[in-house]
Design a protein around this motif. Structure first.
Motif, short mmCIF file in Angstrom:
data_model
loop_
_atom_site.label_atom_id
_atom_site.label_comp_id
_atom_site.label_asym_id
_atom_site.label_seq_id
_atom_site.Cartn_x
_atom_site.Cartn_y
_atom_site.Cartn_z
N PRO A 86 -15.78 15.41 -20.58
CA PRO A 86 -15.03 14.55 -21.49
C PRO A 86 -13.80 15.25 -22.05
O PRO A 86 -13.69 16.47 -21.99
CB PRO A 86 -16.05 14.22 -22.58
N ALA A 87 -12.87 14.46 -22.57
CA ALA A 87 -11.65 15.02 -23.16
C ALA A 87 -11.98 15.94 -24.33
O ALA A 87 -13.00 15.75 -25.02
CB ALA A 87 -10.73 13.89 -23.62
N ALA A 88 -11.14 16.93 -24.54
CA ALA A 88 -11.39 17.92 -25.59
C ALA A 88 -11.44 17.26 -26.95
O ALA A 88 -10.67 16.36 -27.26
CB ALA A 88 -10.32 18.99 -25.55
N SER A 128 -19.64 26.57 -21.67
CA SER A 128 -19.28 25.17 -21.46
C SER A 128 -20.49 24.31 -21.09
O SER A 128 -20.66 23.17 -21.56
CB SER A 128 -18.21 25.07 -20.36
N GLU A 129 -21.36 24.82 -20.24
CA GLU A 129 -22.53 24.04 -19.80
C GLU A 129 -23.43 23.70 -20.98
O GLU A 129 -23.92 22.58 -21.11
CB GLU A 129 -23.31 24.81 -18.75
N GLU A 135 -23.55 17.78 -26.18
CA GLU A 135 -22.81 16.55 -26.40
C GLU A 135 -23.49 15.34 -25.74
O GLU A 135 -23.44 14.23 -26.25
CB GLU A 135 -21.38 16.72 -25.89
N SER A 136 -24.11 15.55 -24.55
CA SER A 136 -24.82 14.44 -23.90
C SER A 136 -26.02 14.01 -24.73
O SER A 136 -26.34 12.82 -24.80
CB SER A 136 -25.25 14.84 -22.49
N ARG A 137 -26.64 14.97 -25.39
CA ARG A 137 -27.78 14.60 -26.25
C ARG A 137 -27.30 13.84 -27.48
O ARG A 137 -27.97 12.88 -27.91
CB ARG A 137 -28.54 15.86 -26.64
N LEU A 138 -26.19 14.25 -28.01
CA LEU A 138 -25.64 13.49 -29.13
C LEU A 138 -25.28 12.07 -28.70
O LEU A 138 -25.48 11.10 -29.44
CB LEU A 138 -24.41 14.20 -29.68
N GLY A 143 -26.49 6.27 -28.44
CA GLY A 143 -26.92 5.09 -27.68
C GLY A 143 -28.18 4.47 -28.25
O GLY A 143 -28.32 3.25 -28.31
N LEU A 144 -29.14 5.31 -28.66
CA LEU A 144 -30.35 4.77 -29.28
C LEU A 144 -30.03 4.00 -30.54
O LEU A 144 -30.67 3.00 -30.85
CB LEU A 144 -31.33 5.91 -29.60
N ALA A 145 -29.02 4.48 -31.26
CA ALA A 145 -28.69 3.84 -32.53
C ALA A 145 -27.90 2.56 -32.34
O ALA A 145 -28.03 1.62 -33.13
CB ALA A 145 -27.90 4.80 -33.42
N THR A 146 -27.10 2.48 -31.29
CA THR A 146 -26.17 1.35 -31.18
C THR A 146 -26.42 0.45 -29.99
O THR A 146 -26.07 -0.73 -30.02
CB THR A 146 -24.73 1.89 -31.09
N GLN A 147 -27.00 0.96 -28.88
CA GLN A 147 -27.08 0.18 -27.66
C GLN A 147 -28.51 -0.06 -27.16
O GLN A 147 -28.73 -0.95 -26.34
CB GLN A 147 -26.29 0.88 -26.54
N SER A 148 -29.47 0.71 -27.58
CA SER A 148 -30.82 0.60 -27.04
C SER A 148 -31.45 -0.75 -27.38
O SER A 148 -31.31 -1.25 -28.50
CB SER A 148 -31.69 1.73 -27.61
#
Length: 809
Positions: A86-88, A128-129, A135-138, A143-148
């Motif tokens: 993703p973008a910085a 970086s890894e 960040e993917s976990r965040l 997603g759980l909060a808004t899209q699940s």
């Protein structure tokens, strides 16, 4: 995202990171957190003046080798950005050089320092890894909060709602601030847990989780939500306790997934399974309609009305004169309610619209589905709902179609069975004697119990046949097998016995002729090549005779009782002996010559005479009466003899019931059963007149005098003229064509019987005489004067008999 959501998100993230930290040394901080990241303090010239232990671990330089050197020693310019990165967001990707020379992609962030000291900035480095994983976990948490689609909610230790994700908020249908802090039972006041083993309320379950720490998984909760009033929803709910790093209880988390549609689909499938198991258990259209209503009410509809065409219940076919508007027969309404009444649908009704269109009709809370098999309309099924949410959706309409289609097949099967059963009952009425004529010689009663409950017919039979001379023929027989095939064979045998009996054959001769009917006699050509008929197996033997499909193995007992002599002549073909109870004596089973079953051929039959005084009891039966799985024949015969002896004075109808009730309790039988009970009678001496005459020319005149005198004594002078002519002709023929003495016998029974016996074995024949013939008209005249006449033979000769009706009818 508002602050409440962000705060709860941080709480939930902390809980999630606690689980993830188990694989990362227990550290819950992010990779760029200054407390855990590689930190380098730089002066204004980018010279390293501070080196954290994390920096030494990441890059391999100990502090004494790197402090005082330029940052360019371990950090180059921006490196390549991996695809998908993703973008910085406040940091950039660069390449760091490890002490051993290999490159490490790192994310860097710079924090300038103010205050005028030597330290000008802090450089933060993280692999970086590791940062991308963080960040993917965040993003997953977001997603759980808004899209699940799974509803997530957090309650504190007082069971007050502190946070809910978007899916949970959509169910409530209000802003979060309006219901924040509410208890679960306040949010779903009429809901209940339907999973067995848990308390009935959410409050009780959640307190149990807080107290014990044991999670609750997949508990089903049934209730309604403000966003969809009037409709019950079903959720799969799970609860687990939330704790901080020190183990302090912070509250609990609820995740709930709406499984209403899945539950409804499962319920529909379960309804179809139940319909397959419960609808069509009986070959009765009314019962099947009631079963359909019982399955659909109340889970699918409030009421179910099944309206059938009248010819369906009668087992018929669509009548030419019957129209769909001629009226249907309503056979059921709601669950368990049964009534039969003709209904006519008013104009504009959903039912009439369905009949006009030929398809289903849905009007608000009413669903009408045609009951159809192929192109034949059997009736209509009307489903009606009451209350809120009463509209049928597409899935429910499809379910109704499937239910009705299954019921239609069952009802059509019941219709076909009704037709076939009616045909079978008609066959039974034609094959078995249903209304036997009363007879002066005997009083009788009978019972017949078929094993085949479906067709109601079998292979056993009985009969009472009036014979000449006031005698009576008594028959009982048993054909191997059950059902219509055995019944058809039985019908042919019974008809043959009746026809042979009318020829006044003795019992042994009759059985011999009957045996000839069923004996196998293969056709030579077919025996060599096998049966070539369609469907026949190779080498199938072909039975000869007038009825080639008559089965062998049938048994029969035939008895002739003479009320004048009180003698019963009996012969049997493989059948069980009769039971005899004489007045004042025990029940006996006479030892009669058994004879072979019918169809074996080549073996003789023998007749035996039994003396049966008036009032004697004679029982003819088949083996189904005395043999069963629980007892052998000898035990059954003993029981039969005891019942007959102990209750000999009962009326025969009651005695029949007593015998059947004792030997076949409940009317159950593993084999067809026939029972014929006979109580003998004798004619009074005043009813019989017998004379012996010599075979001479004057015998005819003497016979006329004797007969005229006897008729006068009986007050039957009106029959004197006809009887004189009859006796004169018969005696004249006997004198002319026979030898030895003559015997004349008059019997006053239900009719006047006249018999002339001689020692000859030649029977006279009725013929038409021409104008040139001098004789041959006497027997023709006799035939016109009497109701019936015939000839019977004995060892000593023959007897010609006539029967005349009394003048008063």
């Amino acid at each position: 995202m508002n602050r409440a959501v962000r705060a709860a998100e941080t709480w939930n993230a902390a809980s999630t990171w606690r689980a993830w930290a188990a694989t990362e040394g227990g550290d819950l901080r992010g990779p760029l957190d200054v407390a855990v990241a590689a930190a380098v303090v730089l002066d204004a010239r980018n010279t390293v003046i501070g080196w954290s232990p994390a920096a030494a671990e990441l890059l391999g330089y100990p502090p004494d080798e790197i402090v005082g050197r330029s940052a360019e020693v371990f950090l180059s310019g921006p490196g390549p950005v991996p695809e998908g990165t993703p973008a910085a967001t406040g940091h950039e990707t660069r390449l760091a050089r490890h002490r051993d020379g290999h490159s490490i992609p790192v994310e860097t962030a710079v924090c300038d320092l103010a205050g005028g000291g030597t330290a000008a900035r802090i450089l933060i480095l993280a692999e970086s890894e590791r940062l991308r994983l963080w960040e993917s976990r965040l993003a997953m948490l977001d997603g759980l909060a808004t899209q699940s689609p799974i509803g997530l909610a957090i309650y504190d230790t007082d069971l007050r709602l502190t946070w809910a994700n978007a899916a949970s908020g959509a169910e409530i249908g209000r802003p979060f601030e309006e219901y924040r802090g509410m208890h679960p039972d306040e949010l779903y006041p009429d809901g209940t847990l339907v999973t067995e083993g848990y308390p009935g309320t959410l409050d009780s379950v959640m307190r149990q989780v807080l107290e014990t720490g044991a999670p609750v998984i997949d508990a089903h909760f049934l209730g309604q939500v403000p966003s969809d009033p009037g409709r019950d929803h079903l959720w799969s709910c799970s609860y687990y306790r939330l704790q901080d790093a020190e183990g302090r209880v912070l509250g609990l988390c609820e995740d709930a997934f709406d499984i209403t549609e899945r539950h409804e689909a499962q319920s529909r499938l379960a309804l179809l399974v139940e319909a397959g198991r419960s609808v069509g258990t009986s070959l009765d259209a009314v019962v099947t309609a009631r079963e359909l209503a019982g399955v659909a009410v109340p889970g699918f509809a409030s009421t179910v009305e099944v309206d059938l065409a009248p010819w369906v219940l009668q087992g018929g076919e669509p009548a030419d004169g019957w129209g769909q508007r001629s009226g249907f027969l309503r056979v059921t309404q709601a669950a368990g309610g049964a009534a039969r009444r003709v209904v006519e649908f008013p104009p504009g009704s959903p039912q009439l619209r369905s009949l006009s269109s030929g398809g289903r009709v849905v009007v608000d809370n009413v669903l009408v589905v045609p009951l159809r098999v192929g192109d034949v309309l059997l009736g209509l099924v009307t489903f009606t709902r009451t209350g809120q949410g009463a509209v049928f959706d597409n899935g429910e309409v499809a379910l109704a179609d499937e239910l009705v289609a299954r019921a239609a097949v069952c009802i059509d099967n019941a219709r076909r069975f009704t037709r076939e059963h009616a045909a079978a009952l008609t066959l039974q009425r034609d094959l078995l004697p249903q209304h036997l004529p009363r007879h002066s010689a005997v009083e009788f009663a009978h019972r017949y119990l078929p094993t085949d409950d479906v067709t109601g017919v079998g292979g056993d039979w009985f009969d009472v046949i009036p014979l000449s001379g006031a005698r009576v023929g008594l028959v009982v027989g048993d054909v191997v097998g059950h059902g219509l095939t055995a019944a058809a064979t039985m019908g042919r045998l019974r008809t043959t016995v009746e026809a042979l009996a009318k020829l006044d054959m003795t019992p042994d001769e009759l059985l011999t002729r009957l045996d000839d009917l069923v004996v196998s006699a293969p056709d030579p050509e077919l025996a060599e090549a096998g049966d070539r008929r369609p469907g026949a197996a190779s080498g199938t033997p072909v039975t000869g005779g007038p009825h080639p499909d008559v089965a062998t193995g049938a048994t029969c007992l035939y008895a002739v009782y003479d009320p004048v002599s009180g003698r019963c002549t009996t012969a049997r073909a493989g059948h069980m002996p009769p039971a005899v109870v004489r007045t004042g004596g025990p029940c006996l089973f006479p030892e009669l010559p058994p004879g072979p079953p019918l169809g074996l051929g080549g073996l003789p039959f023998e007749a035996t005479d039994l003396d049966l005084p008036a009032g004697s009891l004679l029982a003819l039966y088949t083996d189904g009466l005395v043999e069963s799985r629980s007892r052998d024949i000898d035990e059954g015969l003993e029981i039969l003899g005891r019942v007959l002896a102990d209750h000999r004075d009962l009326p025969l109808e009651e005695l029949c019931d007593r015998v059947v009730g004792t030997l076949l309790p409940g009317g159950t039988t593993v084999d067809d059963t026939a029972l014929l009970l006979v109580r003998t009678r004798e004619l009074d001496a005043e009813q019989v007149a017998v004379w012996e005459l010599a075979a001479e020319a004057v015998a005819a005149g003497r016979a006329r005098e004797l007969v005229t005198g006897q008729l006068g004594a009986w007050d039957l002078d009106a029959l004197a003229f006809e009887t004189e002519l009859v006796v004169s002709e018969l005696v004249t023929n006997a004198v002319r064509y026979a030898e030895g003495p003559l015997q004349i016998r008059l019997i006053r029974d239900r009719t006047l019987l006249c018999e002339v016996a001689d020692t000859g074995h030649t029977s006279p024949h009725l013929r038409y005489s021409t104008a040139e013939d001098e004789g041959g008209r006497g027997l023709f005249i006799v035939a016109q004067l009497v109701q019936r006449w015939g000839t019977r033979y004995s060892r000593s000769g023959k007897t010609i008999w006539t029967e005349q009706a009394f003048p008063d009818g």
